[in-house]
Design an enzyme around this catalytic site. Structure first.
Site, PDB file in Angstrom:
ATOM      1  N   THR A 123       0.810  -1.215   0.000  1.00 19.37           N
ATOM      2  CA  THR A 123       0.000   0.000   0.000  1.00 19.37           C
ATOM      3  C   THR A 123       0.846   1.268   0.000  1.00 19.37           C
ATOM      4  O   THR A 123       1.953   1.294   0.555  1.00 19.37           O
ATOM      5  CB  THR A 123      -0.918   0.021   1.238  1.00 19.37           C
ATOM      6  OG1 THR A 123      -1.550   1.311   1.365  1.00 19.37           O
ATOM      7  CG2 THR A 123      -0.123  -0.242   2.518  1.00 19.37           C
ATOM      8  N   GLU A 125       0.173   3.681   1.763  1.00 20.80           N
ATOM      9  CA  GLU A 125       0.200   4.153   3.144  1.00 20.80           C
ATOM     10  C   GLU A 125       1.535   3.853   3.823  1.00 20.80           C
ATOM     11  O   GLU A 125       1.824   4.400   4.887  1.00 20.80           O
ATOM     12  CB  GLU A 125      -0.944   3.531   3.946  1.00 20.80           C
ATOM     13  CG  GLU A 125      -2.328   4.051   3.576  1.00 20.80           C
ATOM     14  CD  GLU A 125      -2.582   5.478   4.052  1.00 20.80           C
ATOM     15  OE1 GLU A 125      -2.010   5.871   5.080  1.00 20.80           O
ATOM     16  OE2 GLU A 125      -3.366   6.187   3.394  1.00 20.80           O
ATOM     17  N   LYS A 151       1.156  -3.123   7.557  1.00 17.54           N
ATOM     18  CA  LYS A 151       1.508  -3.427   6.172  1.00 17.54           C
ATOM     19  C   LYS A 151       3.025  -3.351   5.951  1.00 17.54           C
ATOM     20  O   LYS A 151       3.560  -4.010   5.051  1.00 17.54           O
ATOM     21  CB  LYS A 151       0.787  -2.463   5.224  1.00 17.54           C
ATOM     22  CG  LYS A 151      -0.688  -2.792   5.021  1.00 17.54           C
ATOM     23  CD  LYS A 151      -0.867  -4.039   4.163  1.00 17.54           C
ATOM     24  CE  LYS A 151      -2.300  -4.218   3.727  1.00 17.54           C
ATOM     25  NZ  LYS A 151      -2.461  -5.342   2.781  1.00 17.54           N
TER      26      LYS A 151
END
Length: 340
Positions: A123, A125, A151
């Site tokens: 991701t 993020e 993640k």
């Protein structure tokens, strides 16, 4: 795989059969793949099969992988709502971080490290408090949420299994990818649903958080193609998948309303800002601080030059086309079922 995105772990066997993991729920949670049940090439002929399982249960993962013996695994399962991850931090770490380890360990336990190709849904993020613009594969990570931190563990455990056991395992660092199937509590879908309801006279206004957050938004159709392409390569490699364009939440709102013939004019500042319809004078958008994150990610912009070079991949669907598709789909949905 596209239809299963963001809900299941998908196991692909050969070129035709797909198996998915479905979390047990007391209510039906297969809404995003209902159309596949009507397709004789997928469901009736047995080319799609769902197994009850969970990324928090290593035993079931070993059983399913041993039974299916897949050739490709797409780990799309996650608690993927960034704001909610602050409230469910431990659960998010368990599913998004350790859940990835459980899958990789299951592959190893079943003796499939030499025959399985593994895709990890990474991701944007990970970049969080961005260290450079745009962000590419070599940009340092700086996650700003429990989701991003979980993640980050998943990213590095994939790299570790690739290097330790010669497993074909890749991280697709996907920037925001949307579609009409996006969950209703994500900002893009909240906007498209609300605009549809306002257009149909079912709603007057809705509230959002940070209007100035900027994201690199693409269409899930394009991004799933990139996921598949990553597993068709000779050598595993982590890649950024993005459009390279940046748009704010504010712009997403404006484009959505414009599609239904309304012009939004912004008034006020910070938490007192509102979006008023220029044609009618009605306030349709408000700001509510409860939607702010404890630590914000202000700006994400991906550089997918490497994906273009390695895969020949480039996003095809424009931001404007994405917004129109989502609004049109929700207008159709709300016409048929105002309570949807």
């Amino acid at each position: 795989v596209r239809a299963l995105h963001r809900r299941f772990v998908a196991f692909v066997v050969g070129l035709e059969k797909v198996h998915g993991i479905l979390r047990r729920s007391s209510s039906f949670n297969t809404g995003r793949i209902e159309h596949l049940y009507q397709n004789p090439q997928t469901h009736t002929e047995g080319n799609m099969k769902l197994h009850y399982g969970d990324l928090t249960d290593s035993t079931c993962l070993v059983k399913i992988i041993n039974q299916v013996k897949p050739t490709e695994i797409y780990n799309l399962g996650a608690q993927s709502h960034v704001k909610i991850s602050f409230e469910l931090a431990e659960y998010t770490a368990n599913v998004d971080g350790v859940g990835t380890l459980r899958l990789l360990d299951a592959i190893k336990t079943c003796g499939l490290t030499n025959s399985v190709k593994f895709y990890q849904a990474s991701t944007s993020e990970l970049y969080g408090k961005v260290q450079e613009i745009p962000q590419k594969e070599t940009t340092p990570f700086y996650p700003r949420s429990p989701y991003g931190a979980a993640k980050l563990y998943a990213y590095w455990i994939v790299v570790n299994f690739r290097e330790a056991y010669n497993l074909f395992a890749v991280n697709g660092i996907l920037f925001n990818h949307e579609s009409p199937r996006r969950g209703a509590n994500f900002v893009t879908r909240k906007i498209s649903r609300s605009v549809a309801k306002i257009h149909l006279g079912q709603l007057e206004s809705f509230s959002l958080g940070n209007l100035d957050s900027k994201r690199d938004w693409g269409h899930a159709k394009d991004y799933v193609e990139a996921m598949w392409l990553m597993l068709q390569q000779e050598e595993p490699e982590d890649l950024v998948i993005a459009t390279g364009e940046v748009h704010s939440v504010r712009e997403f709102v404006e484009k959505s309303f414009k599609h239904v013939g309304k012009t939004i004019v912004w008034e006020g500042k910070d938490e007192n800002e509102v979006g008023r319809c220029q044609e009618t004078g009605v306030i349709h958008v408000k700001v509510d601080s409860k939607y702010y994150r404890p630590t914000e990610v202000e700006y994400l912009q991906g550089d997918s030059t490497k994906a273009l070079t390695k895969l020949g991949w480039k996003a095809k669907i424009t931001f404007e086309e994405l917004v129109k598709e989502m609004v049109d789909a929700d207008i159709h949905l709300m016409k048929n079922n105002p309570n949807a």
